[in-house]
Enzyme design. Structure first.
Site, short mmCIF file in Angstrom:
data_model
loop_
_atom_site.label_atom_id
_atom_site.label_comp_id
_atom_site.label_asym_id
_atom_site.label_seq_id
_atom_site.Cartn_x
_atom_site.Cartn_y
_atom_site.Cartn_z
N LYS A 114 3.04 -2.78 -5.60
CA LYS A 114 1.84 -2.28 -4.92
C LYS A 114 2.15 -1.04 -4.10
O LYS A 114 1.73 -0.90 -2.94
CB LYS A 114 1.21 -3.37 -4.05
CG LYS A 114 0.66 -4.55 -4.86
CD LYS A 114 -0.08 -5.54 -3.98
CE LYS A 114 -0.66 -6.68 -4.80
NZ LYS A 114 0.38 -7.61 -5.32
N ARG A 115 2.85 -0.10 -4.70
CA ARG A 115 3.16 1.16 -4.02
C ARG A 115 1.96 2.09 -4.07
O ARG A 115 1.14 2.03 -4.99
CB ARG A 115 4.37 1.83 -4.69
CG ARG A 115 5.65 1.00 -4.66
CD ARG A 115 6.06 0.68 -3.24
NE ARG A 115 7.40 0.14 -3.15
CZ ARG A 115 7.73 -0.98 -2.55
NH1 ARG A 115 6.79 -1.72 -1.99
NH2 ARG A 115 8.99 -1.39 -2.49
#
Length: 298
Positions: A114-115
């Site tokens: 979830k960058r």
């Protein structure tokens, strides 16, 4: 079976090989093992429940067990990086070993990272995980779009250049996300609807006429989409929340009724709960994968 996930055509390598576009590798993996993604999430409670210490040494043992259990049972695994990062540099070392072992055995690794950021920071995230020269090279990662869709461009470009995939968080499986993701723009379309449209446009630009490298994280726990369809996105869908968060094969099938051939459904806690015996873990994953295949009719 649909043309997207039709089992192994000539020219496709093993699922974990990066010699073909990510969507082709997924097609091969799903054709062999079904659409289940095995979430490899070593929480402290999980390690303790397996009579392992919640330490880097316990994490190392977890890696050995889940790699053994996953090979031959599923085609795609999804480690959540936070459960490894909490053990510091030794946890990152364990994550790297997990990724290398899984890919070496032919598994696809979808890293739940979830960058999401802007400019050079997005580029750095891409360089960390995507491409053969990445620090920890994986087959796909999850990313968040809430600094603006265009801010993700360095990650999207590197994914395309390295035959990797990305999954944009569009509809998360948690209740707290609904206020943001179902909010409406001035044109009355929701945030999640706009994101699906943005992904569709980018996939059409990057891969005209075929399934593109940009997928969507789209939680089935909130029911089917209303007011818009999913098939036109021309990408894959990662469906989180199977098992412990309440989603079932039937709810997954209902949510993705117009594109059942493009779904990867993930489960973690409900599968890991039967461990630590690798044979029990393997059987649990194979059983759920078969139920998903039946529900989705892929």
């Amino acid at each position: 079976m649909s043309s997207v996930f039709k089992a192994g055509s000539a020219g496709f390598g093993r699922p974990g090989s990066s010699s073909a576009p990510f969507t082709d590798r997924v097609r091969t993996a799903v054709g062999r093992y079904g659409p289940l993604v095995f979430g490899l999430d070593p929480s402290g409670d999980l390690l303790t429940g397996w009579s392992l210490p919640d330490t880097p040494d316990g994490l190392e043992r977890f890696v050995d067990i889940v790699v053994d259990a996953s090979v031959g049972a599923v085609g795609v695994v999804k480690p959540q990086v936070a459960f490894y990062e909490r053990h510091g540099w030794r946890g990152i070392r364990s994550l790297a070993r997990l990724v290398e072992s899984c890919r070496g055995a032919g598994l696809l690794v979808l890293l739940d990272a979830k960058r999401g950021d802007i400019g050079s920071t997005s580029q750095a995230y891409a360089e960390a995980y995507l491409g053969p020269d990445a620090g920890i090279p994986v087959d796909a990662i999850t990313i968040t779009p809430y600094l603006g869709f265009a801010a993700m461009q360095p990650i999207l470009d590197r994914a395309m250049a390295s035959d990797a995939g990305v999954f944009v968080v569009t509809r998360s499986s948690n209740a707290e996300g609904r206020a943001l993701q179902s909010a409406r723009h001035a044109d009355t379309a929701t945030v999640e609807q706009h994101l699906v449209a943005d992904i569709a446009a980018e996939n059409n630009r990057l891969a005209p006429g075929r399934i593109g490298p940009i997928g969507s994280v789209f939680g089935p726990t909130h029911g089917p989409p209303t007011g818009f369809g999913l098939r036109a996105m021309n990408g894959l869908f990662l469906a989180p929340g199977l098992g412990a968060q309440g989603a079932t094969p039937a709810t997954v099938a209902a949510c993705f009724a117009d594109c059942p051939d493009r779904v990867l459904a993930s489960a973690s806690r409900s599968l890991l709960a039967v461990g630590p015996d690798p044979s029990h873990l393997r059987h649990s994953a194979q059983t759920l994968a078969a139920h998903l295949r039946d529900a989705l009719r892929t």
